[in-house]
Design a protein around this motif. Structure first.
Motif, PDB file in Angstrom:
ATOM      1  N   ARG A   1     -14.352 -14.443  14.138  1.00  0.00           N
ATOM      2  CA  ARG A   1     -13.124 -14.007  14.868  1.00  0.00           C
ATOM      3  C   ARG A   1     -13.893 -13.245  15.941  1.00  0.00           C
ATOM      4  O   ARG A   1     -15.776 -12.678  16.028  1.00  0.00           O
ATOM      5  N   ILE A   2     -13.856 -13.405  16.963  1.00  0.00           N
ATOM      6  CA  ILE A   2     -14.129 -12.744  18.853  1.00  0.00           C
ATOM      7  C   ILE A   2     -13.526 -12.670  18.904  1.00  0.00           C
ATOM      8  O   ILE A   2     -12.468 -12.680  18.936  1.00  0.00           O
ATOM      9  N   PRO A   3     -14.011 -11.055  19.125  1.00  0.00           N
ATOM     10  CA  PRO A   3     -12.654 -10.597  19.968  1.00  0.00           C
ATOM     11  C   PRO A   3     -13.105 -10.664  21.859  1.00  0.00           C
ATOM     12  O   PRO A   3     -13.583 -11.023  22.613  1.00  0.00           O
ATOM     13  N   TYR A   4     -11.309 -10.785  22.325  1.00  0.00           N
ATOM     14  CA  TYR A   4     -11.361 -11.684  23.392  1.00  0.00           C
ATOM     15  C   TYR A   4     -10.050 -11.457  23.881  1.00  0.00           C
ATOM     16  O   TYR A   4      -9.536 -10.182  23.585  1.00  0.00           O
ATOM     17  N   GLU A   5     -10.209 -11.003  25.705  1.00  0.00           N
ATOM     18  CA  GLU A   5      -9.241 -10.405  26.587  1.00  0.00           C
ATOM     19  C   GLU A   5      -8.795 -11.519  26.832  1.00  0.00           C
ATOM     20  O   GLU A   5      -9.145 -12.913  27.492  1.00  0.00           O
ATOM     21  N   PHE A   6      -7.292 -11.533  26.750  1.00  0.00           N
ATOM     22  CA  PHE A   6      -6.445 -12.786  27.167  1.00  0.00           C
ATOM     23  C   PHE A   6      -5.822 -12.422  28.861  1.00  0.00           C
ATOM     24  O   PHE A   6      -4.714 -11.251  28.495  1.00  0.00           O
TER      25      PHE A   6
ATOM     26  N   SER B   1     -16.734  -9.245  23.737  1.00  0.00           N
ATOM     27  CA  SER B   1     -18.113  -8.869  22.253  1.00  0.00           C
ATOM     28  C   SER B   1     -19.490  -8.197  22.896  1.00  0.00           C
ATOM     29  O   SER B   1     -19.555  -7.296  22.584  1.00  0.00           O
ATOM     30  N   GLU B   2     -19.798  -8.338  24.435  1.00  0.00           N
ATOM     31  CA  GLU B   2     -20.373  -7.454  24.638  1.00  0.00           C
ATOM     32  C   GLU B   2     -20.380  -6.167  25.252  1.00  0.00           C
ATOM     33  O   GLU B   2     -20.274  -5.247  25.680  1.00  0.00           O
ATOM     34  N   ARG B   3     -18.748  -6.563  25.816  1.00  0.00           N
ATOM     35  CA  ARG B   3     -18.136  -5.169  26.476  1.00  0.00           C
ATOM     36  C   ARG B   3     -18.087  -4.486  24.997  1.00  0.00           C
ATOM     37  O   ARG B   3     -17.891  -2.878  25.689  1.00  0.00           O
ATOM     38  N   GLU B   4     -17.144  -4.709  23.900  1.00  0.00           N
ATOM     39  CA  GLU B   4     -17.556  -3.676  22.809  1.00  0.00           C
ATOM     40  C   GLU B   4     -18.386  -2.903  22.507  1.00  0.00           C
ATOM     41  O   GLU B   4     -19.024  -1.195  22.231  1.00  0.00           O
TER      42      GLU B   4
END
Length: 806
Positions: free
Chosen positions: A245-250, A273-276
């Protein structure tokens, strides 16, 4: 048909003729329309020019008829022979169709779509050569202007290429789905991130890429894009093929056609991921910052617009000595020393009224009355509407910085004093002049109270290495005992004798010194620190300089380093002055030594060879490396070379001349007598060695430390002894004497060659004003003759100089 000899754009008599192809224009309807129609003869020269051609190219018929077809081509196509190849293709195939750039009469270019058709006897048009026996009569050229179409196509291609490159170069995932959720398009990043193959991606729906617990939210976002909002941003975990699971912004947008029909949606997915991680780090940093503020060594404060203290850190309480109950609501000027309050008040006004960021210095007044220098950096506080709420800032204790500034200021003043003294030392004729100038300059400088210099050599002292003052300024001679105790401090003092350590010693805060004599003297004479500077030449102590300052913290580390170097400079100046005086004195001391010490390389060489040897000159290269020029008698050169090769001290050996005697250049490592003599301003007059017994004659000034010099030589060469000492008179050679000596050595021709070369610029470097041929021509002699005269003259001049210096 008349032959046309015109150039490409010329106009000849043949221009008035045209080739009558007996063609019906209707037969060319497949080539016409909004175009130019032109006829050529069999050689490709224009025979007819219609109005369409004139409008398209700008050429009038009178100008262009008779010119060759190549006239309308760009120069590079003409150079490449393209027009001729098109005509040949039309002749062979019947027609030739092409497009490309053509040139108008004004030099501008247009994109042409053209057809060239061959015309044969019997009005056959467009018939290939292999299907007709008729002779070629000429060509018909039909041209369409397709510039706008070409530019549109080019722009579309560039736009498409740009879009494709952007699409593929996008570091984010790019996707497109139709309104029913079918996957239409994606970039290479999607399979790279998710791990799915291209064939798998083509069958997948949007929600299959989303972690289960985020699917409802993403489904609602897709619905909003398709039905309500043109643009939607949503965050969710992207689910890869292997279950990661990779956090993404769509970021998705609706796709519609020209009629507004919704076709689907497209967008990008960005790994956050880096932003979070950064957001987590910021939250942690905020918590950390709040703790750091309390641990901050600087004072932090915040005042409201009425001047009431509303926020501060613990350091504020520690610095001012007030507790939190006292600080609340206090005015900022209550913490400032009275003499600084006016300019601090002005700074606060500038902050609140003009919005300046202000840096100001002032003394903080503590609860117990102490004054501490602080630097305040403050800025205005405003709300979102720009209303001024007050000001905040940081106060930093700058006691150390102020101390460093004072130190730099003292260092600058010290360097200024030393520069003045250096100029005096260069011109001084005696040691007394040097010493007097030193103490006078230090005593007259604002940074220093007094200065005293003393000697330890036998010329001024009567008790061995005892220090005896010889020059002082800013203080009287009655203080000698106290000043001597700084040079060689008592047992209860925290210091060492500079005569032994040969390093600068400093004594500070003398007004509170545990040494009663120092404390009493410092308070009485109003000074509070002392530096004792050793005066050293090479490894020999010549004395010490005592300098006093009124500041208790004077003579910081950098100042001590400068004074240490200055002590060496004084020593070298005294030595240089002594040597300079020796060169010009008519009375000198000659010391004759005898030595059998095998520590000397030349003595060993003479002893091994059983020969006579004289040292003609010694040239120092680097520390411990010397070039000797020696003359050897009664020894075979090969034997000299063999013995020297076995001695590690001789690193290089070159035979310069061999006759009855041999003359050698030797590179020698180790001690050299000249190195020891230089420390005393003495010079080696001569040194000869017979069968390992050396006789040396040394000249030295009568004012030099003779005992020290003798001790130095006999210590360096234990098997040496002073055989005699005598005062000798020597003639002083003036500049005129030297000139007359040189003139007597030169012939008229040699002198003339030397003068012409010198005044004619032959010796200028790096660019000579005259070369040998020019000078020789001026003298009316051959170039080789000039060189011969000049070389002999230079040799005689150098011989006179070096023989005189010896």
């Amino acid at each position: 048909m008349t032959e046309n000899t015109s150039n490409e754009t010329g106009h000849t008599e043949a221009d008035t003729e045209s080739v009558d192809f007996d063609l019906d224009i209707a037969d060319l309807s497949s080539f016409t329309g909004d175009c130019a129609i032109v006829s050529f003869d069999a050689d490709g020269r224009i025979t007819a020019w219609n109005g369409g051609a004139r409008r398209l190219t700008g050429y009038d018929a009178e100008t262009i008829v008779g010119s060759h077809y190549r006239t309308v081509f760009p120069q590079d196509d003409r150079d490449d022979g393209r027009p001729e190849r098109l005509l040949e293709r039309a002749r062979s195939d019947g027609t030739a169709e092409t497009d490309g750039w053509r040139v108008r009469s004004d030099g501008s270019r247009f994109w042409a779509r053209e057809v060239i058709a061959a015309v044969r006897e019997g009005s056959e048009v467009g018939v290939p050569v292999d299907r007709s026996d008729a002779d070629l009569r000429g060509y018909v050229w039909v041209v369409h202007d397709r510039t706008e179409e070409h530019e549109r196509i080019r722009e579309l291609r560039e736009e498409k290429a740009f879009a494709e490159h952007v699409f593929e170069a996008q570091p984010d995932i790019v996707y497109a789905f139709d309104a029913t959720g079918n996957h239409l398009e994606w970039n290479d990043q999607l399979p790279a991130v998710t791990g799915y193959a291209e064939s798998e991606l083509a069958e997948m729906a949007p929600l299959e890429f989303i972690a289960p617990d985020d699917r409802d939210r993403i489904a609602a976002a897709i619905q909003r894009v398709l039905e309500e909002d043109e643009y939607v941003t949503a965050e969710a975990d992207l689910l890869t093929k292997d279950g990661r699971r990779i956090p993404y912004e769509f970021n998705s947008a609706r796709i519609t056609d020209d009629d507004g029909t919704v076709l689907g949606f497209t967008g990008t997915g960005r790994d956050i991921s880096e932003r979070e991680a950064r957001e987590r780090a910021l939250r942690e940093e905020k918590a950390l910052t709040e703790s750091i503020l309390q641990a901050q060594p600087d004072v932090l404060y915040a005042y409201d617009s009425e001047g009431n203290l509303v926020q501060w850190n613990d350091q504020f309480e520690r610095a001012t000595g007030h507790d939190s109950d006292e600080l609340s609501g206090m005015n900022p000027l209550q913490f400032i020393a009275p003499e600084d309050r006016d300019h601090i008040r002005d700074a606060i006004d500038r902050i609140l009224e003009e919005g300046e960021r202000v840096t100001a210095e002032g003394h903080v007044l503590t609860s117990d009355g102490r004054r501490i220098p602080y630097e305040f950096n403050s800025a205005r506080i405003t709300d979102d509407d720009g209303t001024v709420l007050g000001f905040t800032g940081v106060g930093r204790d700058i006691r150390e910085r102020k101390a460093r500034e004072r130190e730099l200021e003292r260092l600058e003043r010290l360097n200024a004093v030393i520069r003045t003294i250096d100029e005096t030392m260069v011109a001084a004729d005696t040691r007394d002049e040097i010493e007097t100038a030193i103490v006078r300059e230090f005593a007259s400088a604002d940074a220093y109270r007094f200065a005293v210099i003393g000697r330890t050599d036998t010329a001024a002292a009567t008790d061995g290495d005892a220090w005896e003052p010889v020059a002082w300024a800013g203080i009287d001679a009655q203080s000698t005992p106290v000043l001597s105790s700084f040079v060689d401090p008592p047992a209860d003092a925290d210091g060492a004798s500079v005569l032994e350590t040969r390093t600068v010693q400093r004594y500070r805060s003398l007004g509170e010194s545990p040494v009663e004599t120092w404390r009493h003297h410092a308070n009485e004479r109003e000074y509070d620190s002392v530096a004792v500077v050793p005066v050293v030449a090479s490894d020999r102590s010549l004395g010490a300089l005592v300098i006093a300052a009124d500041e208790p913290s004077a003579f910081a580390d950098r100042e001590r380093e400068v004074l240490q170097e200055f002590g060496g400079t004084i020593g070298h100046a005294i030595n240089a002055m002594t040597l300079r005086r020796l060169l010009y004195q008519d009375t000198v001391i000659e010391l004759e030594f005898e030595s059998t010490d095998r520590g000397d390389a030349c003595t060993r060489l003479s002893d091994e060879l059983g020969c006579a040897l004289s040292i003609d000159h010694v040239l120092p290269l680097t520390d411990g490396v010397f070039v000797y020029y020696i003359t050897v008698s009664d020894a075979d050169p090969e034997r000299v070379r063999e013995v020297a090769r076995d001695d590690d001290a001789f690193t290089e050996l070159r035979l310069i001349e061999a006759d009855d005697e041999s003359y050698w250049e030797c590179v020698v490592r180790g001690s050299a007598i000249t190195d020891h003599l230089a420390d005393y301003g003495a010079r080696l007059q001569s040194q000869t060695i017979h069968d390992g017994v050396a006789d040396m004659t040394v000249q030295v000034s009568p004012n030099a430390d003779l005992r020290g010099l003798v001790n130095r030589i006999t210590s360096a060469y234990p098997d040496s002894r002073l055989r005699s000492k005598q005062t000798v008179e020597r003639p002083v050679e003036t500049r005129g004497d030297f000139r007359r000596t040189v003139e007597s050595m030169l012939t008229d021709k040699q002198r003339t060659a030397l003068e012409a070369a010198y005044h004619g610029g032959y010796f200028e470097w790096p660019t000579r004003n005259s070369d040998a041929s020019e000078v020789a021509d001026r003298l009316g002699i051959a170039r080789q003759t000039f060189h011969q005269h000049l070389r002999v003259a230079q040799a005689k001049l150098l011989s006179a100089y070096f023989d005189s210096s010896d």
